[in-house]
Write an enzyme that holds these catalytic residues in place. Structure first.
Site, mmCIF file in Angstrom:
data_model
loop_
_atom_site.group_PDB
_atom_site.id
_atom_site.type_symbol
_atom_site.label_atom_id
_atom_site.label_comp_id
_atom_site.label_asym_id
_atom_site.label_seq_id
_atom_site.Cartn_x
_atom_site.Cartn_y
_atom_site.Cartn_z
ATOM 1 N N ASP A 193 0.822 -1.204 0.000
ATOM 2 C CA ASP A 193 0.000 0.000 0.000
ATOM 3 C C ASP A 193 0.859 1.258 0.000
ATOM 4 O OD1 ASP A 193 -2.667 1.337 0.429
ATOM 5 O OD2 ASP A 193 -1.634 2.007 2.242
ATOM 6 N N HIS B 49 4.709 5.464 -1.671
ATOM 7 C CA HIS B 49 5.185 6.853 -1.703
ATOM 8 C C HIS B 49 5.104 7.525 -0.338
ATOM 9 C CE1 HIS B 49 0.929 6.559 -2.874
ATOM 10 N NE2 HIS B 49 0.761 7.647 -2.138
ATOM 11 N N GLU C 19 1.687 -0.097 -4.879
ATOM 12 C CA GLU C 19 0.850 1.057 -5.184
ATOM 13 C C GLU C 19 1.754 2.275 -5.014
ATOM 14 O OE1 GLU C 19 -3.168 3.445 -3.748
ATOM 15 O OE2 GLU C 19 -1.916 2.425 -2.281
ATOM 16 N N ASP D 154 -10.402 2.010 -3.591
ATOM 17 C CA ASP D 154 -10.334 3.465 -3.446
ATOM 18 C C ASP D 154 -11.259 4.164 -4.433
ATOM 19 O OD1 ASP D 154 -8.574 3.979 -1.330
ATOM 20 O OD2 ASP D 154 -6.832 3.576 -2.585
ATOM 21 N N VAL E 185 -13.872 3.075 -5.995
ATOM 22 C CA VAL E 185 -15.291 2.816 -5.738
ATOM 23 C C VAL E 185 -15.732 3.421 -4.416
ATOM 24 C CG1 VAL E 185 -17.023 1.023 -5.338
ATOM 25 C CG2 VAL E 185 -15.238 0.664 -7.050
ATOM 26 N N ASN F 266 -14.152 5.650 -2.043
ATOM 27 C CA ASN F 266 -13.971 7.017 -1.560
ATOM 28 C C ASN F 266 -15.038 7.928 -2.158
ATOM 29 O OD1 ASN F 266 -11.847 6.806 0.313
ATOM 30 N ND2 ASN F 266 -10.380 6.576 -1.360
#
Length: 619
Positions: A260, A263, A297, A391, A393, A395
């Site tokens: 996940d 970054h 991700e 995310d 769908v 958020n």
């Protein structure tokens, strides 16, 4: 690998190891079945260790730190009573695996299917998923990706509030339930991936700071202080995290991990935490004799993520390609530009196919700076693409499924754009039959102040997109129940048609050689103004070609088929009678064969696939 946690070695013997470098004393407190307290010895690295000879699986324990408090094991393998309860000793050797012959699947062959365990079935357990595996396998799905399954507070959560990275959620079925699911997947030829979170831990039940400097205030993430990968005492933290993937691969036989938001991991050390993790996993891969995949991700738009550490990369096998989603989404659903300001042109989608990253050094208005670098030439199997994920769908309002945003024809076009791409595709649970359930954000924290902070935080985070719209209460159990997919509808009406459409697309992807080639050298895109595009793909030897024609407009487009093949054979046409939402009365199919250079008329919001054999060089 330095084992931490409770390592049961058989015959009543168990080694307890915990890292607490700033503590003067740590006491192992057995709380069940026979309470007792045993002092532990510390080594020079801050690891307290004790081997006990009369411990059985199921024993529950905590650690007493300097006689100032008792806490569960940071490397607990099971929390049967939740995040605030004691840890339990697990004998991983007691499970009798049935997958001895399983050696995994090539990554480029994978068709991912993302599942939230709690909402995929009525029961919301690992074992309940097993009854649906045959349906997924018959569709062509061959890789499950589970949202995080590590212990989180309560029974309802997306999983990103987990606080015990080595545990398995008790309400999902615990360690045995997950092992049964993995075994069942492998028996049906399905790989299984877990979503893991190494950028933060949830707030409730997070007692890591009691044991050591797991966090640093030098860096910050959207969820608070970052994990300490490069400051004082970071070695213990780095071992804690980099050994965790090995645990999942060895003890649970999973095929891969999705990391996940990498970054939000900060490491300025000479050996980055991802390089360290890559090296450990590579060594284990050789020892086990099967592929172990790492997928990231990343919001960096930097090819470094999927490059080898030998050339300065992080060593991930693949990463999610958000730009593909954004470029496609705003063309299918134009109001999406409110969220994805920098997208909306057909040329951007074309670049997503040919290059990968759309933002590759250009100015991004959303970020107020230049962003990204080119990924041109990186093979397609280094990227995972999707139209939907948890995310996208869940958020905002939690109702962002394409089935709730756009009509049936647009959904078919979007599915084809995804599954006929040169990338590794992923479907979100229920997407294959146009499920219309929302996927709301839900939690079951016991801390009332934290619950209120969650409510206010989400309202503030998305106010720019949803205005004064009311978000469902994340703590309301009904919010969770409404998010369960409506599996029974997959055999009804337009849902059954959409299911067959996805099955046909997957069959074509797997059977047409040109569609199996992931080399970017063999991909071309012809943009048809802002109305559509043509995706050209060929085999490595150039002998077979696939031409996929997309119309993203309300008007008919005329296109002249290329002349470099002997004959064009139609493999798929979204306007054929069998793919209509309702029983058609006026649908006219295109001919099954067309001559090179012949003009075709592309119906509004349609996709057509032709294949042909080479007649002369197309380059």
């Amino acid at each position: 690998m330095k084992p931490i946690g409770a390592t049961y070695t058989g015959n009543g013997r168990c080694i307890f190891t915990v890292w607490a470098p700033k503590r003067k004393s740590v006491t192992l407190h057995i709380v069940h079945p026979q309470p007792r307290e045993l002092p532990m010895l510390c080594d020079e690295w801050g690891y307290f260790k004790l081997e006990v000879e009369d411990i059985e699986p199921g024993t529950q324990y905590v650690y007493r730190l300097d006689d100032q408090g008792e806490f569960a094991d940071p490397a607990s393998h099971f929390q049967p009573n939740g995040v605030h309860g004691p840890s339990e000793v697990i004998d991983h050797s007691a499970y009798r695996w049935q997958d001895e012959g399983w050696r995994g699947l090539p990554f480029h062959d994978l068709i991912f299917y993302q599942i939230h365990v709690g909402t995929f079935t009525a029961e919301g357990t690992f074992e309940a998923i097993i009854s649906r595996l045959d349906n997924l396998a018959s569709l062509g799905i061959n890789a499950l990706q589970l949202l995080p399954v590590c212990q989180f507070p309560g029974e309802r959560n997306w999983g990103y509030d987990g606080v015990y990275p080595y545990s398995v959620q008790d309400s999902y079925g615990g360690p045995t339930g997950l092992k049964k699911l993995v075994d069942a997947c492998h028996a049906r030829g399905l790989a299984i991936f877990l979503d893991v979170v190494y950028n933060h831990l949830g707030p409730e039940g997070n007692y890591l700071t009691q044991f050591g400097p797991y966090f640093t205030d030098k860096y910050h993430t959207p969820w608070g202080n970052a994990i300490n990968y490069d400051r004082e005492w970071a070695d213990g933290v780095r071992d804690y995290v980099s050994n965790n993937p090995l645990f999942w691969f060895e003890q649970y036989h999973v095929d891969g991990l999705r990391f996940d938001a990498i970054h939000e991991v900060f490491d300025m050390g000479a050996v980055h935490i991802w390089e360290l993790t890559h090296s450990k996993v590579s060594y284990l891969e050789e020892r086990l004799g099967r592929a172990l995949y790492l997928v990231a991700e990343s919001d960096l738009n930097n090819p470094r993520v999927v490059k080898s550490p030998d050339v300065g990369g992080y060593g991930f096998d693949a990463q999610w390609l958000d730009d593909f989603h954004h470029a496609l989404h705003v063309l299918i659903h134009k109001p999406g530009r409110q969220r994805y300001h920098d997208f909306g042109r057909m040329e951007q989608l074309a670049k997503a196919y040919t290059d990968g990253f759309v933002a590759s050094g250009d100015y991004a208005s959303l970020r107020k700076r230049k962003f990204g670098r080119s990924s041109a030439g990186i093979p397609g199997d280094r990227f995972v693409v999707f139209n939907l994920n948890h995310d996208q769908v869940g958020n905002l309002l939690g109702t962002e499924r394409l089935s709730l945003l756009v009509d049936f024809e647009r959904q078919k076009v979007a599915a084809a754009a995804l599954l006929l791409s040169p990338y590794v595709p992923m479907l979100f649970m229920g997407e294959e039959y146009a499920d219309e359930s929302p996927f709301y954000y839900f939690v079951s924290h016991t801390d009332t102040d934290l619950l209120q902070a969650v409510r206010e935080g989400r309202r503030n985070d998305f106010k720019a997109f949803i205005g004064d719209a009311e978000l469902p209460d994340p703590a309301d159990e009904d919010t969770f129940n409404q998010s369960k997919i409506r599996w029974h509808t997959r055999t009804e009406g337009r849902h059954a048609t959409m299911l067959l459409w996805h099955k046909r697309l997957i069959e074509l992807r797997q059977s047409i050689p040109a569609l199996r080639n992931v080399s970017k050298n063999d991909i071309r895109v012809t943009v048809l103004g802002q109305s559509g595009f043509v995706l050209h793909r060929q085999t490595i030897d150039g002998q077979q070609h696939a031409t996929i024609l997309f119309n993203f407009s309300e008007e008919v487009i005329t296109y002249e088929l290329p002349v470099w093949v002997t004959q064009w054979d139609k493999q798929l046409d979204s306007k054929d009678a069998q793919w209509q939402e309702t029983t058609p009365t006026d649908v006219t199919s295109r001919p099954d064969q067309l001559a090179p250079g012949q003009s075709v008329h592309l119906a509004p919001w349609s996709v057509t696939l032709y294949t042909g054999r080479l007649s002369y060089e197309w380059r």
